[in-house]
Scaffold this active site. Structure first.
Site, mmCIF file in Angstrom:
data_model
loop_
_atom_site.group_PDB
_atom_site.id
_atom_site.type_symbol
_atom_site.label_atom_id
_atom_site.label_comp_id
_atom_site.label_asym_id
_atom_site.label_seq_id
_atom_site.Cartn_x
_atom_site.Cartn_y
_atom_site.Cartn_z
ATOM 1 N N GLU A 1 0.769 -1.252 0.000
ATOM 2 C CA GLU A 1 0.000 0.000 0.000
ATOM 3 C C GLU A 1 0.798 1.299 0.000
ATOM 4 O OE1 GLU A 1 -2.996 -0.099 3.132
ATOM 5 O OE2 GLU A 1 -4.189 -1.550 2.028
ATOM 6 N N GLU B 1 -6.259 -7.978 -0.011
ATOM 7 C CA GLU B 1 -6.876 -7.657 1.282
ATOM 8 C C GLU B 1 -8.334 -7.332 1.032
ATOM 9 O OE1 GLU B 1 -5.091 -4.699 3.799
ATOM 10 O OE2 GLU B 1 -3.074 -5.529 3.589
#
Ligand SMILES: *[C@@H]1O[C@H](CO)[C@@H](O)[C@H](O)[C@H]1NC(C)=O
Length: 420
Positions: free
Chosen positions: A203, A309
């Site tokens: 991320e 995720e």
């Protein structure tokens, strides 16, 4: 003639020089992350933070900085020893899953912790245990570099919470990250059967703009050499490089490390429908429609695409989910959201014993919608395997199994047509 044949096959992408440790593209990835284990997250283990007695301890950086180091080291060691054990790997395997993703911070490599950085090392032996346990239990393990020097996103889960991340602002930070990645590759490059893939960085916060994205793109390109050519330019590894979408549409990355020249690269995206006011205001059906709507664009990406995720959670009610000391949008306790409050968080988070039958049915439907949708691409890795007992259990795969909103076989769907 032989040479010509090989070249023509390569140019169509029909022959891959890599033999990955998992048949990505022909079998579905089904897995969980071991969140909150080797990188602390306040909402996954709030008691570890609460027991410091210091509300300024909000992440692993301040955990090492703002209390006695022997005390912090003892708490971390106890957590590493107990939060995840080999029995978790056996339970993950028994649940019909095939992958575990293990987040780790750069500070696990003691020599890579810079002067003035208060991180405590000691995680690496546990990563090695995890690889052994995955191997023993027939699970594929993905190492996920979750925290980089300077923080790549400013989230507490990068190790260091800050308003504006500084990884991308300083070339030394990026070089240090590549050094750590190379060390990870060196650990597992001959073990692709059990560690088939490495995620180069979790991320990076691309939404901060083109500076972050330019640095990230270059870092992904450097990571290709680091992950696929650890033996030098004459020989490739069998380890798949996983890059992330950096919060951009997957199509943004078309042409970056794509076939046929760059075989052995997967891309992952994270899908949550709860980190904004409009999303926490959605109905159950709107949540389902949103994730079902992702399937066709996921499937249209011209390379292995994994939803790395996601969660069946529909609210941001879990304590500390938005950071220790920060409230929830759902109940209006997050700064600036009192006017858009949806309702009380009671019954939406915490212990599954407080969840109503209808809420558990909602979780099951939302879970199945996501699994159905994400299996249109290469599959999924849920965040997260477990939470501390009694907290944030809507996020816990383990609690979902125990309480019936996740099936004991992930292909055993009650609502197989929920996305149609
Ligand atoms: C860049 O980061 C390194 C640590 O990674 C630090 O030593 C250095 O002072 C930083 N440079 C600037 C200009 O901030």
């Amino acid at each position: 003639m032989r040479v010509v044949l090989v070249l023509s096959l390569l140019s169509t992408g029909s022959v891959l020089a890599i033999s990955p440790g998992f048949p990505y593209g022909s079998s579905k990835v089904r897995g969980v992350s071991l969140g909150g284990w080797l990188v602390l997250e306040p909402w996954i283990t709030p008691s570890i933070f609460d027991s410091t007695g210091n509300p300024a301890i909000v992440d692993e950086w301040t955990f090492g900085q703002l209390q006695s180091r022997p005390v912090a080291t003892a708490a971390l060691t106890k957590h590493w020893d107990t939060f995840i054990t080999e029995s978790d790997f056996a339970a993950i395997k028994a649940a019909g899953l095939n992958h575990v993703r293990v987040p780790i911070g750069y500070w696990a490599f003691e020599l890579e912790v810079g002067p003035g950085e208060p991180y405590i090392s000691g995680q690496l032996p546990y990563l090695n245990k995890a690889i052994t346990w995955a191997t023993n239990n027939g699970l594929k393990l993905i190492i996920d570099l979750h925290g980089a020097p300077g923080s790549q996103n400013g989230y507490d889960n990068s190790g260091h919470r800050m308003p504006y991340p500084t990884w991308h602002t300083n070339v030394t930070n990026v070089q240090r990250t590549s050094t750590v990645l190379k060390k990870i590759v060196a650990m597992v490059k001959d073990n692709a059967a059990n560690v088939p893939a490495i995620q180069a960085l979790n991320e990076p916060a691309g939404y901060f703009g083109p500076d972050v994205l330019a640095v990230t793109k270059k870092y992904w390109e450097d990571s290709f050499s680091n992950v696929r050519y650890p033996y030098g330019s004459a020989r490739k590894s069998d380890t798949v490089l996983v890059i992330g979408d950096a919060f951009q549409p997957l199509s943004y990355w078309n042409g970056v490390l794509t076939n046929p020249s760059y075989e052995g690269v997967a891309i992952e995206t994270h899908i949550y429908t709860l980190f904004s006011v409009p999303e926490v205001r959605m109905s159950e059906q709107e949540h389902i429609n949103t994730v079902c709507g992702k399937g066709s664009s996921l499937a249209s990406v011209d390379r292995w695409t994994i939803v790395g995720e996601w969660s069946p959670a529909m609210t941001d009610c879990a304590k500390y989910l938005n950071g220790r000391g920060i409230g929830s949008r759902y109940d209006g306790s997050y700064e600036g959201t009192s006017a858009t409050r949806v309702g009380s968080c009671a019954g939406w988070s915490g212990s599954a014993s407080t969840f109503s039958a209808s809420y558990k049915t909602s979780l099951r439907k939302f879970w199945e919608a996501q699994v159905s949708s994400y299996e249109k691409a290469e599959g999924w890795i849920q965040w997260t395997w477990k939470t501390e007992a009694g907290v944030a259990e809507e996020w816990s795969y383990k609690s979902g199994l125990a309480n019936g909103w996740i099936p004991s076989d992930p292909t055993n769907l009650i609502y197989p047509n929920i996305c149609r």
